[in-house]
Design a protein around this motif. Structure first.
Motif, PDB file in Angstrom:
ATOM      1  N   LEU A 312      -5.758  42.994  18.646  1.00  0.00           N
ATOM      2  CA  LEU A 312      -4.844  43.235  19.768  1.00  0.00           C
ATOM      3  C   LEU A 312      -3.934  44.430  19.489  1.00  0.00           C
ATOM      4  O   LEU A 312      -2.881  44.572  20.110  1.00  0.00           O
ATOM      5  N   ALA A 313      -4.353  45.298  18.585  1.00  0.00           N
ATOM      6  CA  ALA A 313      -3.491  46.404  18.152  1.00  0.00           C
ATOM      7  C   ALA A 313      -3.067  47.290  19.322  1.00  0.00           C
ATOM      8  O   ALA A 313      -1.890  47.662  19.441  1.00  0.00           O
ATOM      9  N   ASN A 314      -4.003  47.653  20.193  1.00  0.00           N
ATOM     10  CA  ASN A 314      -3.656  48.533  21.314  1.00  0.00           C
ATOM     11  C   ASN A 314      -2.736  47.842  22.311  1.00  0.00           C
ATOM     12  O   ASN A 314      -1.822  48.458  22.867  1.00  0.00           O
ATOM     13  N   GLN A 315      -2.980  46.550  22.537  1.00  0.00           N
ATOM     14  CA  GLN A 315      -2.136  45.807  23.472  1.00  0.00           C
ATOM     15  C   GLN A 315      -0.718  45.635  22.915  1.00  0.00           C
ATOM     16  O   GLN A 315       0.265  45.722  23.652  1.00  0.00           O
ATOM     17  N   ILE A 316      -0.632  45.393  21.605  1.00  0.00           N
ATOM     18  CA  ILE A 316       0.687  45.279  20.969  1.00  0.00           C
ATOM     19  C   ILE A 316       1.420  46.622  21.027  1.00  0.00           C
ATOM     20  O   ILE A 316       2.628  46.683  21.289  1.00  0.00           O
ATOM     21  N   LYS A 317       0.675  47.695  20.817  1.00  0.00           N
ATOM     22  CA  LYS A 317       1.267  49.038  20.890  1.00  0.00           C
ATOM     23  C   LYS A 317       1.869  49.278  22.276  1.00  0.00           C
ATOM     24  O   LYS A 317       2.965  49.843  22.406  1.00  0.00           O
ATOM     25  N   TYR A 318       1.150  48.849  23.307  1.00  0.00           N
ATOM     26  CA  TYR A 318       1.643  49.007  24.681  1.00  0.00           C
ATOM     27  C   TYR A 318       2.977  48.293  24.858  1.00  0.00           C
ATOM     28  O   TYR A 318       3.966  48.877  25.333  1.00  0.00           O
ATOM     29  N   LEU A 348      -3.198  33.108  31.032  1.00  0.00           N
ATOM     30  CA  LEU A 348      -4.340  32.203  31.177  1.00  0.00           C
ATOM     31  C   LEU A 348      -5.001  32.137  29.811  1.00  0.00           C
ATOM     32  O   LEU A 348      -5.303  33.174  29.223  1.00  0.00           O
ATOM     33  N   PRO A 349      -5.229  30.959  29.254  1.00  0.00           N
ATOM     34  CA  PRO A 349      -5.663  30.838  27.855  1.00  0.00           C
ATOM     35  C   PRO A 349      -6.906  31.670  27.539  1.00  0.00           C
ATOM     36  O   PRO A 349      -7.828  31.768  28.363  1.00  0.00           O
ATOM     37  N   TRP A 350      -6.913  32.231  26.337  1.00  0.00           N
ATOM     38  CA  TRP A 350      -8.078  33.012  25.910  1.00  0.00           C
ATOM     39  C   TRP A 350      -9.345  32.173  25.958  1.00  0.00           C
ATOM     40  O   TRP A 350     -10.418  32.677  26.315  1.00  0.00           O
ATOM     41  N   SER A 351      -9.250  30.902  25.609  1.00  0.00           N
ATOM     42  CA  SER A 351     -10.441  30.059  25.594  1.00  0.00           C
ATOM     43  C   SER A 351     -10.983  29.812  26.997  1.00  0.00           C
ATOM     44  O   SER A 351     -12.098  29.316  27.148  1.00  0.00           O
ATOM     45  N   PHE A 352     -10.214  30.185  28.022  1.00  0.00           N
ATOM     46  CA  PHE A 352     -10.721  30.117  29.396  1.00  0.00           C
ATOM     47  C   PHE A 352     -11.229  31.476  29.866  1.00  0.00           C
ATOM     48  O   PHE A 352     -12.335  31.589  30.392  1.00  0.00           O
ATOM     49  N   VAL A 353     -10.436  32.532  29.660  1.00  0.00           N
ATOM     50  CA  VAL A 353     -10.844  33.851  30.173  1.00  0.00           C
ATOM     51  C   VAL A 353     -11.746  34.602  29.203  1.00  0.00           C
ATOM     52  O   VAL A 353     -12.538  35.456  29.606  1.00  0.00           O
ATOM     53  N   ALA A 354     -11.612  34.311  27.897  1.00  0.00           N
ATOM     54  CA  ALA A 354     -12.436  34.942  26.853  1.00  0.00           C
ATOM     55  C   ALA A 354     -12.341  36.465  26.879  1.00  0.00           C
ATOM     56  O   ALA A 354     -13.333  37.166  26.726  1.00  0.00           O
ATOM     57  N   HIS A 355     -11.145  36.982  27.087  1.00  0.00           N
ATOM     58  CA  HIS A 355     -10.916  38.422  26.969  1.00  0.00           C
ATOM     59  C   HIS A 355      -9.451  38.673  26.607  1.00  0.00           C
ATOM     60  O   HIS A 355      -8.619  37.756  26.654  1.00  0.00           O
ATOM     61  N   GLN A 357      -7.517  41.348  27.970  1.00  0.00           N
ATOM     62  CA  GLN A 357      -7.083  42.416  28.867  1.00  0.00           C
ATOM     63  C   GLN A 357      -5.581  42.335  29.124  1.00  0.00           C
ATOM     64  O   GLN A 357      -5.007  41.248  29.232  1.00  0.00           O
ATOM     65  N   LEU A 358      -4.985  43.518  29.267  1.00  0.00           N
ATOM     66  CA  LEU A 358      -3.527  43.610  29.367  1.00  0.00           C
ATOM     67  C   LEU A 358      -2.946  42.861  30.561  1.00  0.00           C
ATOM     68  O   LEU A 358      -1.823  42.352  30.492  1.00  0.00           O
ATOM     69  N   TRP A 359      -3.681  42.782  31.650  1.00  0.00           N
ATOM     70  CA  TRP A 359      -3.123  42.139  32.843  1.00  0.00           C
ATOM     71  C   TRP A 359      -2.795  40.663  32.600  1.00  0.00           C
ATOM     72  O   TRP A 359      -2.015  40.067  33.336  1.00  0.00           O
ATOM     73  N   ASN A 403      -2.610  60.151  31.430  1.00  0.00           N
ATOM     74  CA  ASN A 403      -3.884  59.670  30.881  1.00  0.00           C
ATOM     75  C   ASN A 403      -3.719  58.310  30.216  1.00  0.00           C
ATOM     76  O   ASN A 403      -4.558  57.417  30.376  1.00  0.00           O
ATOM     77  N   GLN A 404      -2.631  58.150  29.463  1.00  0.00           N
ATOM     78  CA  GLN A 404      -2.363  56.855  28.831  1.00  0.00           C
ATOM     79  C   GLN A 404      -2.118  55.781  29.894  1.00  0.00           C
ATOM     80  O   GLN A 404      -2.590  54.649  29.777  1.00  0.00           O
ATOM     81  N   TRP A 405      -1.376  56.151  30.918  1.00  0.00           N
ATOM     82  CA  TRP A 405      -1.077  55.212  32.004  1.00  0.00           C
ATOM     83  C   TRP A 405      -2.368  54.716  32.661  1.00  0.00           C
ATOM     84  O   TRP A 405      -2.562  53.516  32.866  1.00  0.00           O
ATOM     85  N   LEU A 406      -3.277  55.638  32.963  1.00  0.00           N
ATOM     86  CA  LEU A 406      -4.543  55.252  33.594  1.00  0.00           C
ATOM     87  C   LEU A 406      -5.387  54.388  32.661  1.00  0.00           C
ATOM     88  O   LEU A 406      -6.064  53.456  33.099  1.00  0.00           O
ATOM     89  N   LYS A 407      -5.313  54.704  31.377  1.00  0.00           N
ATOM     90  CA  LYS A 407      -6.061  53.915  30.392  1.00  0.00           C
ATOM     91  C   LYS A 407      -5.537  52.482  30.342  1.00  0.00           C
ATOM     92  O   LYS A 407      -6.310  51.515  30.394  1.00  0.00           O
ATOM     93  N   TYR A 408      -4.219  52.340  30.256  1.00  0.00           N
ATOM     94  CA  TYR A 408      -3.630  51.007  30.143  1.00  0.00           C
ATOM     95  C   TYR A 408      -3.799  50.188  31.426  1.00  0.00           C
ATOM     96  O   TYR A 408      -3.889  48.957  31.374  1.00  0.00           O
ATOM     97  N   THR A 409      -3.832  50.849  32.564  1.00  0.00           N
ATOM     98  CA  THR A 409      -3.860  50.111  33.833  1.00  0.00           C
ATOM     99  C   THR A 409      -5.273  49.827  34.336  1.00  0.00           C
ATOM    100  O   THR A 409      -5.435  49.208  35.384  1.00  0.00           O
ATOM    101  N   GLU A 410      -6.280  50.261  33.596  1.00  0.00           N
ATOM    102  CA  GLU A 410      -7.656  50.095  34.072  1.00  0.00           C
ATOM    103  C   GLU A 410      -8.000  48.636  34.362  1.00  0.00           C
ATOM    104  O   GLU A 410      -8.570  48.299  35.404  1.00  0.00           O
ATOM    105  N   SER A 411      -7.639  47.740  33.438  1.00  0.00           N
ATOM    106  CA  SER A 411      -7.984  46.328  33.656  1.00  0.00           C
ATOM    107  C   SER A 411      -7.160  45.722  34.787  1.00  0.00           C
ATOM    108  O   SER A 411      -7.632  44.842  35.510  1.00  0.00           O
ATOM    109  N   PHE A 412      -5.926  46.185  34.966  1.00  0.00           N
ATOM    110  CA  PHE A 412      -5.106  45.704  36.085  1.00  0.00           C
ATOM    111  C   PHE A 412      -5.791  46.028  37.417  1.00  0.00           C
ATOM    112  O   PHE A 412      -5.913  45.177  38.300  1.00  0.00           O
ATOM    113  N   VAL A 413      -6.210  47.285  37.546  1.00  0.00           N
ATOM    114  CA  VAL A 413      -6.814  47.738  38.804  1.00  0.00           C
ATOM    115  C   VAL A 413      -8.109  46.984  39.089  1.00  0.00           C
ATOM    116  O   VAL A 413      -8.337  46.499  40.201  1.00  0.00           O
TER     117      VAL A 413
END
Length: 457
Positions: A312-318, A348-355, A357-359, A403-413
Motif C-alpha cells: 500500500l506504499a503508493n496509497q499511503i504516500k497519497y 468496504l472490507p478487502w476480503s469483500f472487494v479484493a482490491h 483502490q484509493l476510492w 499528471n499525479q492527480w489523474l493517476k491518483y483519481t483513475e480508480s475513483f473515475v
C-alpha cells in the motif's frame, strides 16, 4: 503491485505491440497503458479481462502469453477453453477428460479434481500408493475454505461443502489469515484434527464415482441412479488397463472403497501438462462460481489463497501528502491522525472487494483498523467517509501535479462512474456517486455474511 504490468511489458515487447495500439484497442488514453507498462498502477481484474480481449484482436498468441505470464498456474481469464486447448495425447483420451465438468450443479467435481492435482503435485507425481478418500476430502475442504469462509462466496443452494465447513470448529491461526500458509499445510492439519467420518461419507457419496462417468458414458446410459456407482467401480477396475479411466478403486464393493488409484499414463499426462490442465479446471470452476455470485466483485481473485497482499506504499504516500497540508481526524474515533502513524482502512472490507483502490481507502489508526477488521461500517459513517475522500481529493488537486492527480483519481473515475476527474471535486456529485456504488455492495456483503453496522467503541 506490478504483476500485470510486468506481464504486459513482456508481451508487448515480445510481439512488437505498441502501447498506442493497445490503448486504441481498449478505447483508453495511451497514458493509462503507459502507467500499467511501467508498473505505476495495476489494472483491476475486470480491466485485465479487457486487456486480454484487446490483445486477442491484435495477436492471439500475445493474449495467450499474457494470460500465462500474469496468472501462472491458474490461467483464469481465457474467454473460452475448448477441448483442443488441453494438449492431446497418444496414451490417454483427453477428449473424455474435457467432459468431466459437463452438466454440473455443485462445486464437488471442480474441487475434487483440483484437489487431486494439488495432491499429485505435492507428491511430486509419485503416486504408486492409493490416494485415500479422506485425503482428497481434506484437500477439498482446504481449497473451499478461502472462497467460502474468508471471502464468503456462495457455493450454491445444492452445494453442501460450504455447510460441511461451517460444522467444523477449526483453529484458524494468523499464518492462515495472513496468507502465509503457502501450501495449505496448516489448514489441512487443522481440518484433519476434526472427526471427518460423516463428512467424508457425505461428500464422497457420488463425486468419486461420477467424476469418471464420462469414461463410461455408453456403458452407464439408462442405468437407475442407485446402479451407477457400483457399475462405475466395476468398469473402472476391470477396464483400467484397456479403457484407461483417470483412476480406479481399491475395492470391488462401494462399502469397502476408501481410496483411488490413478492410472500411470494419466499421472504422466498431468505432470507434463500440469499448468494447462490446472488452468483449464480453474477456469471451469471460475465460470461456475461467477454464475452463483453474479454481483460480487473480483470473484477471480477469491477462488484461491492469495499469494501475498500488494503493498500500500503508493496509497499511503497519497494520504501522507494530504496530511502534510491539512489536519485530519479519524472518521471512526475522532482522533487527530499523525501522518507517520497512519494505517489505511478498507471502508468496504478487502476480503469483500479484493482490491486496494484509493476510492475505498481512508487513513485511520492501527488500533481502529484492527478493531474494524472485516466488518462493514455503520451507515452513520458514510457521510464522514465521503467528506474525507472529498477533502483528500481537493487537497491533492491543489498541491500535486496534474499528471499525479489523474493517476491518483483513475480508480475513483472508473469505479464511481463519474464523467471526469474534476467531477470528484463536487461534494454533492461525489456523495451521490458513492451512494450508488457502495450501498448495493454493502447490502450484498451483508447477505454473504459480512458483519454489518460496525461502530467503533
Amino acid at each position: 503491485m506490478g504483476k500485470a504490468g510486468q506481464a504486459l511489458r513482456q508481451v508487448l515487447e515480445s510481439y512488437n505491440i505498441s502501447q498506442s495500439q493497445l490503448a486504441t484497442g481498449l478505447g483508453v488514453e495511451r497514458p493509462i497503458v503507459f502507467r500499467w507498462y511501467h508498473e505505476k498502477i495495476d489494472p483491476t481484474a475486470e480491466t485485465v479481462v479487457e486487456i486480454v480481449k484487446a490483445l486477442n484482436k491484435i495477436n492471439q498468441s500475445a493474449a495467450n502469453e499474457f494470460i500465462q505470464v500474469y496468472l501462472g498456474d491458474l490461467i483464469l481469464l481465457k474467454n473460452q477453453i475448448i477441448t483442443q486447448d488441453l494438449p492431446l495425447s497418444d496414451k490417454v483420451d483427453v477428449t473424455v477428460l474435457a467432459r468431466i465438468f459437463n452438466n454440473i450443479t455443485n462445486s464437488y467435481k471442480y474441487l475434487y479434481f483440483l484437489s487431486l492435482l494439488d495432491i499429485l503435485k505435492r507428491r511430486k507425481f509419485d503416486t504408486l500408493s492409493p490416494i485415500s478418500f479422506q485425503e482428497i476430502i481434506v484437500e477439498m475442504l482446504a481449497n473451499a475454505w478461502y472462497p467460502h469462509k474468508y471471502f464468503k462466496l456462495s457455493f450454491g443452494i445444492q452445494d453442501q461443502i460450504a455447510n460441511k465447513l461451517d460444522t467444523l470448529e477449526l483453529e484458524i491461526t494468523e499464518p492462515i489469515l495472513k496468507f502465509r500458509d503457502t501450501d495449505k499445510k496448516l489448514l489441512r492439519n487443522t481440518i484433519n484434527h476434526q472427526n471427518l467420518d460423516d463428512i467424508v461419507v457425505s461428500i464422497n457419496r457420488y463425486v468419486s464415482y461420477r467424476l469418471i462417468r464420462p469414461f463410461f458414458t455408453q456403458e452407464t446410459r439408462g442405468l437407475k441412479d442407485y446402479d451407477v456407482n457400483p457399475d462405475i467401480i466395476n468398469l473402472a477396475n476391470n477396464q483400467f488397463h484397456t479403457k484407461k479411466p483417470l483412476y480406479c478403486f481399491n475395492a470391488e464393493d462401494q462399502r469397502n472403497c476408501n481410496a483411488i488409484i490413478l492410472h500411470p499414463d494419466w499421472i504422466q499426462y498431468l505432470e507434463e501438462n500440469y499448468t494447462i490442465v490446472r488452468g483449464w479446471a480453474s477456469w471451469e470452476w471460475l465460470n461456475y462460481m461467477q454464475q452463483g455470485n453474479p454481483s460480487t466483485p473480483n470473484v477471480v481473485n477469491k477462488l484461491f489463497m492469495p499469494q501475498e497482499r500488494d503493498s500500500l506504499a503508493n496509497q499511503i504516500k497519497y494520504w501522507k501528502t494530504i496530511l502534510k497540508h491539512r489536519d485530519i481526524e479519524c472518521i471512526y474515533s475522532k482522533v487527530k491522525l499523525d501522518k507517520d502513524e497512519i494505517s489505511l482502512d478498507h471502508y468496504l472490507p478487502w476480503s469483500f472487494v479484493a482490491h486496494d483502490q484509493l476510492w475505498n481507502l481512508i487513513p485511520t489508526t492501527k488500533y481502529v483498523n484492527s478493531s474494524k477488521s472485516n466488518n462493514l461500517p455503520s451507515e452513520e459513517y458514510f457521510k464522514a467517509f465521503v467528506e474525507l475522500q472529498h477533502k483528500g481529493l481537493t487537497i491533492a488537486y491543489e498541491n500535486i501535479s496534474n499528471n499525479q492527480w489523474l493517476k491518483y483519481t483513475e480508480s475513483f473515475v472508473s469505479e464511481l462512474k463519474v464523467s471526469q476527474a474534476d467531477d470528484l471535486l463536487n461534494l454533492e456529485v461525489l456523495i451521490k456517486a458513492y451512494r450508488i456504488t457502495t450501498l448495493p455492495l454493502i447490502s450484498l456483503a451483508t447477505i454473504q455474511g459480512f458483519s454489518p453496522n460496525w461502530v467503533y467503541a
